[in-house]
Design a protein around this motif. Sequence first.
Motif, PDB file in Angstrom:
ATOM      1  N   CYS A 249      38.109  53.312  66.260  1.00 54.33           N
ATOM      2  CA  CYS A 249      39.099  52.712  65.368  1.00 54.33           C
ATOM      3  C   CYS A 249      40.157  53.763  65.077  1.00 54.33           C
ATOM      4  CB  CYS A 249      38.463  52.227  64.071  1.00 54.33           C
ATOM      5  SG  CYS A 249      39.622  51.309  63.020  1.00 54.33           S
ATOM      6  N   ASP A 250      41.346  53.523  65.602  1.00 51.36           N
ATOM      7  CA  ASP A 250      42.410  54.511  65.443  1.00 51.36           C
ATOM      8  C   ASP A 250      43.227  54.212  64.193  1.00 51.36           C
ATOM      9  OD1 ASP A 250      43.848  56.838  66.611  1.00 51.36           O
ATOM     10  OD2 ASP A 250      45.513  55.415  66.508  1.00 51.36           O
ATOM     11  N   ASP A 251      43.526  55.274  63.472  1.00 49.70           N
ATOM     12  CA  ASP A 251      44.178  55.164  62.164  1.00 49.70           C
ATOM     13  C   ASP A 251      45.676  55.442  62.267  1.00 49.70           C
ATOM     14  OD1 ASP A 251      44.035  54.607  59.474  1.00 49.70           O
ATOM     15  OD2 ASP A 251      43.498  56.638  58.870  1.00 49.70           O
ATOM     16  N   GLY A 252      46.322  54.806  63.242  1.00 54.45           N
ATOM     17  CA  GLY A 252      47.760  54.979  63.389  1.00 54.45           C
ATOM     18  C   GLY A 252      48.165  56.352  63.870  1.00 54.45           C
ATOM     19  N   SER A 253      47.391  56.942  64.793  1.00 56.48           N
ATOM     20  CA  SER A 253      47.685  58.295  65.276  1.00 56.48           C
ATOM     21  C   SER A 253      49.060  58.363  65.928  1.00 56.48           C
ATOM     22  CB  SER A 253      46.637  58.730  66.309  1.00 56.48           C
ATOM     23  OG  SER A 253      45.359  58.781  65.748  1.00 56.48           O
ATOM     24  N   PRO A 254      49.888  59.336  65.540  1.00 60.93           N
ATOM     25  CA  PRO A 254      51.199  59.483  66.178  1.00 60.93           C
ATOM     26  C   PRO A 254      51.166  60.231  67.507  1.00 60.93           C
ATOM     27  CG  PRO A 254      50.976  61.072  64.408  1.00 60.93           C
ATOM     28  CD  PRO A 254      49.736  60.222  64.372  1.00 60.93           C
ATOM     29  N   ASP A 255      49.993  60.769  67.885  1.00 58.80           N
ATOM     30  CA  ASP A 255      49.932  61.604  69.085  1.00 58.80           C
ATOM     31  C   ASP A 255      49.498  60.849  70.336  1.00 58.80           C
ATOM     32  OD1 ASP A 255      47.248  61.166  68.593  1.00 58.80           O
ATOM     33  OD2 ASP A 255      46.640  63.244  68.980  1.00 58.80           O
ATOM     34  N   GLY A 256      49.339  59.528  70.242  1.00 61.49           N
ATOM     35  CA  GLY A 256      48.962  58.750  71.407  1.00 61.49           C
ATOM     36  C   GLY A 256      47.479  58.462  71.533  1.00 61.49           C
ATOM     37  N   THR A 257      46.686  58.816  70.520  1.00 58.09           N
ATOM     38  CA  THR A 257      45.256  58.537  70.582  1.00 58.09           C
ATOM     39  C   THR A 257      44.983  57.047  70.729  1.00 58.09           C
ATOM     40  OG1 THR A 257      44.784  60.477  69.202  1.00 58.09           O
ATOM     41  CG2 THR A 257      43.046  58.842  69.415  1.00 58.09           C
ATOM     42  N   GLY A 258      45.779  56.227  70.058  1.00 56.69           N
ATOM     43  CA  GLY A 258      45.580  54.786  70.147  1.00 56.69           C
ATOM     44  C   GLY A 258      45.657  54.274  71.572  1.00 56.69           C
ATOM     45  N   GLU A 259      46.602  54.795  72.326  1.00 61.31           N
ATOM     46  CA  GLU A 259      46.740  54.395  73.722  1.00 61.31           C
ATOM     47  C   GLU A 259      45.546  54.870  74.551  1.00 61.31           C
ATOM     48  OE1 GLU A 259      49.036  55.709  71.878  1.00 61.31           O
ATOM     49  OE2 GLU A 259      50.759  54.337  71.910  1.00 61.31           O
ATOM     50  N   VAL A 260      45.038  56.066  74.237  1.00 60.34           N
ATOM     51  CA  VAL A 260      43.887  56.597  74.972  1.00 60.34           C
ATOM     52  C   VAL A 260      42.653  55.723  74.754  1.00 60.34           C
ATOM     53  CG1 VAL A 260      42.243  58.516  75.105  1.00 60.34           C
ATOM     54  CG2 VAL A 260      44.701  58.978  75.053  1.00 60.34           C
ATOM     55  N   VAL A 261      42.368  55.349  73.503  1.00 58.91           N
ATOM     56  CA  VAL A 261      41.169  54.544  73.256  1.00 58.91           C
ATOM     57  C   VAL A 261      41.328  53.137  73.837  1.00 58.91           C
ATOM     58  CG1 VAL A 261      40.459  55.906  71.261  1.00 58.91           C
ATOM     59  CG2 VAL A 261      41.905  53.894  70.907  1.00 58.91           C
ATOM     60  N   ASP A 262      42.551  52.624  73.897  1.00 58.80           N
ATOM     61  CA  ASP A 262      42.777  51.345  74.582  1.00 58.80           C
ATOM     62  C   ASP A 262      42.453  51.467  76.066  1.00 58.80           C
ATOM     63  OD1 ASP A 262      43.517  49.891  72.353  1.00 58.80           O
ATOM     64  OD2 ASP A 262      45.676  50.255  72.620  1.00 58.80           O
ATOM     65  N   GLU A 263      42.851  52.576  76.675  1.00 52.73           N
ATOM     66  CA  GLU A 263      42.541  52.808  78.082  1.00 52.73           C
ATOM     67  C   GLU A 263      41.031  52.905  78.306  1.00 52.73           C
ATOM     68  OE1 GLU A 263      44.638  56.315  79.169  1.00 52.73           O
ATOM     69  OE2 GLU A 263      46.635  55.412  78.885  1.00 52.73           O
ATOM     70  N   LEU A 264      40.331  53.566  77.385  1.00 54.32           N
ATOM     71  CA  LEU A 264      38.876  53.672  77.502  1.00 54.32           C
ATOM     72  C   LEU A 264      38.212  52.301  77.390  1.00 54.32           C
ATOM     73  CD1 LEU A 264      38.344  56.870  75.328  1.00 54.32           C
ATOM     74  CD2 LEU A 264      37.970  56.689  77.791  1.00 54.32           C
ATOM     75  N   ALA A 265      38.748  51.455  76.520  1.00 57.22           N
ATOM     76  CA  ALA A 265      38.201  50.106  76.372  1.00 57.22           C
ATOM     77  C   ALA A 265      38.418  49.283  77.637  1.00 57.22           C
ATOM     78  CB  ALA A 265      38.825  49.420  75.165  1.00 57.22           C
ATOM     79  N   GLN A 266      39.501  49.558  78.347  1.00 61.56           N
ATOM     80  CA  GLN A 266      39.746  48.876  79.615  1.00 61.56           C
ATOM     81  C   GLN A 266      38.833  49.418  80.718  1.00 61.56           C
ATOM     82  OE1 GLN A 266      41.881  46.305  80.429  1.00 61.56           O
ATOM     83  NE2 GLN A 266      42.280  46.089  78.232  1.00 61.56           N
ATOM     84  N   GLU A 267      38.519  50.705  80.647  1.00 58.26           N
ATOM     85  CA  GLU A 267      37.726  51.348  81.697  1.00 58.26           C
ATOM     86  C   GLU A 267      36.237  51.058  81.573  1.00 58.26           C
ATOM     87  OE1 GLU A 267      36.874  55.883  83.432  1.00 58.26           O
ATOM     88  OE2 GLU A 267      38.394  55.544  81.874  1.00 58.26           O
ATOM     89  N   PHE A 268      35.734  51.023  80.324  1.00 53.12           N
ATOM     90  CA  PHE A 268      34.297  50.871  80.100  1.00 53.12           C
ATOM     91  C   PHE A 268      34.016  49.548  79.388  1.00 53.12           C
ATOM     92  CE2 PHE A 268      35.024  55.485  80.106  1.00 53.12           C
ATOM     93  CZ  PHE A 268      34.097  55.884  81.075  1.00 53.12           C
ATOM     94  N   SER A 269      33.061  48.800  79.905  1.00 48.03           N
ATOM     95  CA  SER A 269      32.734  47.498  79.309  1.00 48.03           C
ATOM     96  C   SER A 269      32.045  47.629  77.955  1.00 48.03           C
ATOM     97  CB  SER A 269      31.837  46.703  80.262  1.00 48.03           C
ATOM     98  OG  SER A 269      30.608  47.387  80.493  1.00 48.03           O
TER      99      SER A 269
END
Length: 238
Positions: free
Chosen positions: A38-58
């Motif tokens: 759960c990303d708390d509005g990170s300005p450094d791009g963490t939100g995009e990284v965890v979205d990518e992980l959710a796409q990569e891993f079921s």
Amino acid sequence: MQSPKLLIFIPTYNEVENARRLCRELSALQLGADILFCDDGSPDGTGEVVDELAQEFSHVRAIHRPGSSGSAALIRKASRYAYAQGYETLVTMDCDFTHQPADVERLLAVAHSSGKSVAIGSRYMKRDSLPGWNPMRRSLTYLGHFLTVNLLQLPQDATGALRVYRLGAIPRELFDRVRSCGYSFFFESLFVLHRNGFAIEEMPIAAARPHIWQLQDVLARDGAKRLAPVQALLGGRS
């Protein structure tokens, strides 16, 4: 050990360098767990990284909160998600490698063998459990522990975030009794569980020096304000 009803919850804020590595190391343990970032509005791009992980891993999910609402709001959101999705066990941990993935596996084993409702990774059961922490940070951490032990009568590590909750043994409304929205969520939630008779187990851990410090900021910036929940708890809330 494996549990098909296990959720590992990881709040993130500016963890772009850690989220991917932590996800892979946890997945490699083969715990049979789902991972919820759960990303708390990170300005450094963490939100995009965890979205990518959710796409990569079921087994990975990513949710977002706009702005910076703090870890308490995120953990409350995670507990509601876990109950709603039927998980039996909820693990909470930090993303900055203060908590090691191997400790998650050990703590799950402790929770299972003890049969207690909550298991906590404790920084106070062994000497030299805060490697790399400078004297000021170490002193402030021990001060926080001293206060929770002596004011709230909580002998456990009440400010640590590495925890296992056996949700089948804990009514979901108990989390709603916790009103703190900041760092004090950790000790208030444990106080509520303790006061309501839920057994708590501890396991010693060595907490690596965090990349983003929490406790000393709490006490140095606005300690009186942050200690207000302690006063409320001492007034008899449960």
